[in-house]
Design an enzyme around this catalytic site. Structure first.
Site, PDB file in Angstrom:
ATOM      1  N   SER A  44       0.919  -1.156  -0.142  1.00  0.00           N
ATOM      2  CA  SER A  44      -0.023  -0.199   0.035  1.00  0.00           C
ATOM      3  C   SER A  44       0.898   1.321  -0.185  1.00  0.00           C
ATOM      4  O   SER A  44       1.768   1.463   0.827  1.00  0.00           O
ATOM      5  CB  SER A  44      -0.945   0.175   1.274  1.00  0.00           C
ATOM      6  OG  SER A  44      -1.423  -1.163   1.440  1.00  0.00           O
ATOM      7  N   GLU A  68       1.117  -2.235  14.414  1.00  0.00           N
ATOM      8  CA  GLU A  68       0.186  -2.215  13.175  1.00  0.00           C
ATOM      9  C   GLU A  68      -1.240  -2.622  13.900  1.00  0.00           C
ATOM     10  O   GLU A  68      -2.332  -1.897  13.488  1.00  0.00           O
ATOM     11  CB  GLU A  68       0.570  -3.198  12.308  1.00  0.00           C
ATOM     12  CG  GLU A  68      -0.408  -3.131  11.122  1.00  0.00           C
ATOM     13  CD  GLU A  68      -0.412  -4.249  10.177  1.00  0.00           C
ATOM     14  OE1 GLU A  68       0.221  -5.191  10.350  1.00  0.00           O
ATOM     15  OE2 GLU A  68      -0.481  -4.116   8.938  1.00  0.00           O
ATOM     16  N   GLU A 111      -9.550 -16.757   7.984  1.00  0.00           N
ATOM     17  CA  GLU A 111      -9.107 -18.199   8.082  1.00  0.00           C
ATOM     18  C   GLU A 111      -8.075 -18.124   9.161  1.00  0.00           C
ATOM     19  O   GLU A 111      -8.274 -18.857  10.240  1.00  0.00           O
ATOM     20  CB  GLU A 111      -8.859 -18.924   7.065  1.00  0.00           C
ATOM     21  CG  GLU A 111      -9.936 -19.185   6.137  1.00  0.00           C
ATOM     22  CD  GLU A 111     -10.631 -18.061   5.276  1.00  0.00           C
ATOM     23  OE1 GLU A 111      -9.601 -16.941   5.126  1.00  0.00           O
ATOM     24  OE2 GLU A 111     -11.616 -18.036   4.666  1.00  0.00           O
TER      25      GLU A 111
HETATM   26  C1  LIG Z   1      -6.378  -3.664   2.269  1.00  0.00           C
HETATM   27  C2  LIG Z   1      -4.967  -4.489   2.459  1.00  0.00           C
HETATM   28  C3  LIG Z   1      -3.781  -3.816   2.505  1.00  0.00           C
HETATM   29  C4  LIG Z   1      -2.428  -4.535   2.453  1.00  0.00           C
HETATM   30  N1  LIG Z   1      -1.411  -3.603   2.687  1.00  0.00           N
HETATM   31  C5  LIG Z   1      -0.331  -4.338   2.604  1.00  0.00           C
HETATM   32  C6  LIG Z   1       1.073  -3.719   2.698  1.00  0.00           C
HETATM   33  O1  LIG Z   1       0.931  -2.388   2.653  1.00  0.00           O
HETATM   34  N2  LIG Z   1       2.337  -4.476   2.708  1.00  0.00           N
HETATM   35  C7  LIG Z   1       2.215  -5.743   2.842  1.00  0.00           C
HETATM   36  O2  LIG Z   1       3.220  -6.261   2.810  1.00  0.00           O
HETATM   37  N3  LIG Z   1       1.021  -6.214   2.619  1.00  0.00           N
HETATM   38  C8  LIG Z   1      -0.170  -5.570   2.685  1.00  0.00           C
HETATM   39  N4  LIG Z   1      -1.488  -6.630   2.516  1.00  0.00           N
HETATM   40  C9  LIG Z   1      -1.036  -7.975   2.205  1.00  0.00           C
HETATM   41  C10 LIG Z   1      -1.803  -8.840   3.406  1.00  0.00           C
HETATM   42  O3  LIG Z   1      -0.978  -8.810   4.623  1.00  0.00           O
HETATM   43  C11 LIG Z   1      -2.120 -10.288   2.787  1.00  0.00           C
HETATM   44  O4  LIG Z   1      -3.213 -10.208   1.969  1.00  0.00           O
HETATM   45  C12 LIG Z   1      -2.398 -11.042   4.023  1.00  0.00           C
HETATM   46  O5  LIG Z   1      -1.369 -11.317   4.825  1.00  0.00           O
HETATM   47  C13 LIG Z   1      -2.762 -12.537   3.197  1.00  0.00           C
HETATM   48  O6  LIG Z   1      -1.900 -12.775   2.452  1.00  0.00           O
HETATM   49  P1  LIG Z   1      -2.357 -13.459   0.831  1.00  0.00           P
HETATM   50  O7  LIG Z   1      -3.019 -12.322   0.321  1.00  0.00           O
HETATM   51  O8  LIG Z   1      -1.224 -13.783   0.248  1.00  0.00           O
HETATM   52  O9  LIG Z   1      -3.214 -14.795   1.216  1.00  0.00           O
HETATM   53  P2  LIG Z   1      -2.861 -16.132   1.446  1.00  0.00           P
HETATM   54  O10 LIG Z   1      -2.051 -16.317   2.721  1.00  0.00           O
HETATM   55  O11 LIG Z   1      -2.101 -16.622   0.134  1.00  0.00           O
HETATM   56  O12 LIG Z   1      -4.219 -16.935   1.896  1.00  0.00           O
HETATM   57  C14 LIG Z   1      -4.891 -17.512   0.617  1.00  0.00           C
HETATM   58  C15 LIG Z   1      -6.013 -18.022   1.258  1.00  0.00           C
HETATM   59  O13 LIG Z   1      -5.647 -19.181   2.062  1.00  0.00           O
HETATM   60  C16 LIG Z   1      -6.337 -19.006   3.545  1.00  0.00           C
HETATM   61  N5  LIG Z   1      -5.214 -19.583   4.534  1.00  0.00           N
HETATM   62  C17 LIG Z   1      -3.711 -19.400   4.361  1.00  0.00           C
HETATM   63  N6  LIG Z   1      -3.180 -19.615   5.518  1.00  0.00           N
HETATM   64  C18 LIG Z   1      -4.152 -20.441   6.180  1.00  0.00           C
HETATM   65  C19 LIG Z   1      -4.050 -21.236   7.062  1.00  0.00           C
HETATM   66  N7  LIG Z   1      -2.976 -21.485   7.845  1.00  0.00           N
HETATM   67  N8  LIG Z   1      -5.063 -21.800   7.707  1.00  0.00           N
HETATM   68  C20 LIG Z   1      -6.281 -21.804   6.824  1.00  0.00           C
HETATM   69  N9  LIG Z   1      -6.408 -20.866   5.964  1.00  0.00           N
HETATM   70  C21 LIG Z   1      -5.433 -20.378   5.469  1.00  0.00           C
HETATM   71  C22 LIG Z   1      -6.359 -17.404   3.527  1.00  0.00           C
HETATM   72  O14 LIG Z   1      -7.330 -17.054   4.821  1.00  0.00           O
HETATM   73  C23 LIG Z   1      -6.749 -17.157   2.425  1.00  0.00           C
HETATM   74  O15 LIG Z   1      -8.438 -17.315   2.126  1.00  0.00           O
HETATM   75  C24 LIG Z   1      -2.536  -5.696   2.205  1.00  0.00           C
HETATM   76  C25 LIG Z   1      -3.801  -6.531   2.358  1.00  0.00           C
HETATM   77  C26 LIG Z   1      -4.995  -5.825   2.126  1.00  0.00           C
HETATM   78  C27 LIG Z   1      -6.225  -6.638   1.879  1.00  0.00           C
END
Ligand SMILES: Cc1cc2nc3c(=O)[nH]c(=O)nc-3n(C[C@H](O)[C@H](O)[C@H](O)COP(=O)(O)OP(=O)(O)OC[C@H]3O[C@@H](n4cnc5c(N)ncnc54)[C@H](O)[C@@H]3O)c2cc1C
Length: 393
Positions: free
Chosen positions: A163, A246, A362
């Site tokens: 972001s 955070e 999750e």
């Molecule tokens: C509004 C917003 C702002 C953000 N800003 C930043 C930022 O500035 N900097 C930054 O670095 N990141 C940022 N993010 C990223 C955010 O931290 C990640 O989206 C979040 O950590 C989830 O990771 P992912 O999207 O890779 O999903 P994944 O971790 O790949 O997950 C995919 C799916 O699998 C499920 N899952 C994963 N692990 C498990 C488990 N152990 N048990 C059950 N289910 C599981 C998840 O719930 C999800 O449904 C932002 C995200 C959003 C939405």
């Protein structure tokens, strides 16, 4: 749990409200959904400077580093009043809420002197370069590689969902320096100059039409060793410090809708389907429950304890309430509200992100399962085996 402000907290709240009334009108209900980002950044940077000049830039930072020297309860009171007044979150939320606390807790005196004043007054805006295509929920699986070369490190890899990276001057960066250690051990934490050669920022357009996020590509970027925080293999505890802070910064700033606006909407809609009325009541009462959940978090913080499952439950509940509020509001407004831009439509579009950012639903449920229900943690060899064996073989 005591839901009322103590006399000292009430005095703090009064002071915060008086300050906002005197200085915050120009950022009140600022529309950040349209147009160019440069004027928005300029306005919010001006606001950050005013906060700094009046001692409101960093509520929980120690006074010796330019903060207000208050505790988490005052932080939450401040967040509540900003939300009630319609003041947007700080443009430097990552600087104030994550980079600063990490530098204060783990940085050197030189780093504190160099970075903290510029964070406070908004001269340098920060972004968070943690998530990667294969490291989100499993954040300690970052693959961006940093290799030592004399007095500097050479870094290559890709970050995503960063972001504000398109206007940030600096980024807090997690890299992998030793893949032979288990994942939490081989991580190094850097303060990256976003203007360094080899940094490419590519905006990602969202469902709202805005480009708030970015992909950030790092191609043999040189980072001086003086911009490393913590030991070379000690980046994970620094990252944990930022994540804890955070949570506190985000926790109170989720006032994304006012439940009374929903009631006003319902009152104006006649006749109102009884099923829709029931749904509105349900959102209203759940939002009220969310107040109590947040109060439990505040109460625990005030008693000097760290909230664990309470935070996860509140985050889960908040995401559900926001989604349901938008959904029922658009039902009341009818089909034209899906095409005419309005705040409820925007809430519907941003709500899926709230279910993900700051820990997905999750992942929060896993925390509740372990901490409230006492279920065993899933077997996970990535905590003990070398990173390279688990993720790279
Ligand atoms: C509004 C917003 C702002 C953000 N800003 C930043 C930022 O500035 N900097 C930054 O670095 N990141 C940022 N993010 C990223 C955010 O931290 C990640 O989206 C979040 O950590 C989830 O990771 P992912 O999207 O890779 O999903 P994944 O971790 O790949 O997950 C995919 C799916 O699998 C499920 N899952 C994963 N692990 C498990 C488990 N152990 N048990 C059950 N289910 C599981 C998840 O719930 C999800 O449904 C932002 C995200 C959003 C939405």
């Amino acid at each position: 749990m005591d839901l009322k402000d103590s006399p000292a907290e009430a005095a703090f709240r009064k002071e915060a409200v008086a300050f906002l009334e005197e200085h915050a009108s120009f950022v009140r209900h600022l529309d950040m959904s349209h147009g160019e980002w440069e004027p928005m950044v300029a306005t919010l940077t001006r606001w950050q400077h005013i906060l700094f000049e009046h001692g409101w830039a960093a509520i929980t930072w120690p006074a010796e580093y330019g903060g207000r020297g208050c505790g988490p309860v005052e932080q939450i009171i401040w967040n509540q009043e900003c939300s009630r007044f319609g003041v947007p979150a700080s443009i430097n939320i990552v600087g104030i809420g994550m980079a600063g606390p990490a530098i204060i807790a783990h940085g050197t005196d030189v780093q504190r002197e160099r970075f903290l004043p510029r964070i406070l007054d908004g001269e340098e805006i920060w972004c968070q370069l943690f998530s990667e295509p294969d490291a989100g929920s499993d954040l300690a699986a970052v693959r961006t590689r940093a290799v030592r070369d004399g007095d500097s490190w050479v870094v290559s890899g890709q970050k995503v969902w960063s972001s504000g990276a398109h206007f940030a001057q600096r980024g807090i960066l997690l890299t992998r320096t030793d893949p032979t250690l288990p994942k939490h051990g081989g991580i190094t934490f850097f303060l990256l100059d976003m203007q360094s050669p080899g940094v490419t920022v590519r905006p990602l357009r969202q469902i709202t039409g805005e480009a708030h996020f970015n992909e950030v590509f790092l191609d043999e970027v040189r980072i001086p060793d003086s911009d490393r925080v913590g030991d070379p293999a000690g980046g994970w505890p620094v990252a944990v410090t930022t994540i804890m802070h955070e949570r506190m910064t985000l926790g109170g700033s989720l006032g994304v809708f006012q439940r009374d606006d929903l009631v006003d909407l319902a009152r104006a809609a006649t006749p109102l389907d009884p099923v829709v009325r029931d749904r509105i009541m349900r959102v209203y009462s759940r939002d009220r429950c969310l107040d109590f959940l947040n109060a439990r978090v505040i109460s625990k913080l005030g008693a000097g304890q760290v909230p664990t499952a309470e935070g996860s439950i509140a985050k889960l509940c908040a995401a559900r309430v926001f989604t349901d509020a938008a959904d029922v509001a658009l039902t009341v407004l009818g089909p034209p509200a899906l095409t005419d831009e309005n705040p409820w439509q925007r809430l519907l579009l941003i709500a899926p992100g709230i279910h993900l950012g700051g820990g997905t639903d999750e992942v929060q449920r896993n925390a509740v399962a372990e901490r409230v229900l006492g279920l065993p943690r899933e077997a996970d060899r990535s905590r003990t085996d070398p990173f390279a064996d688990v993720y790279l073989s």
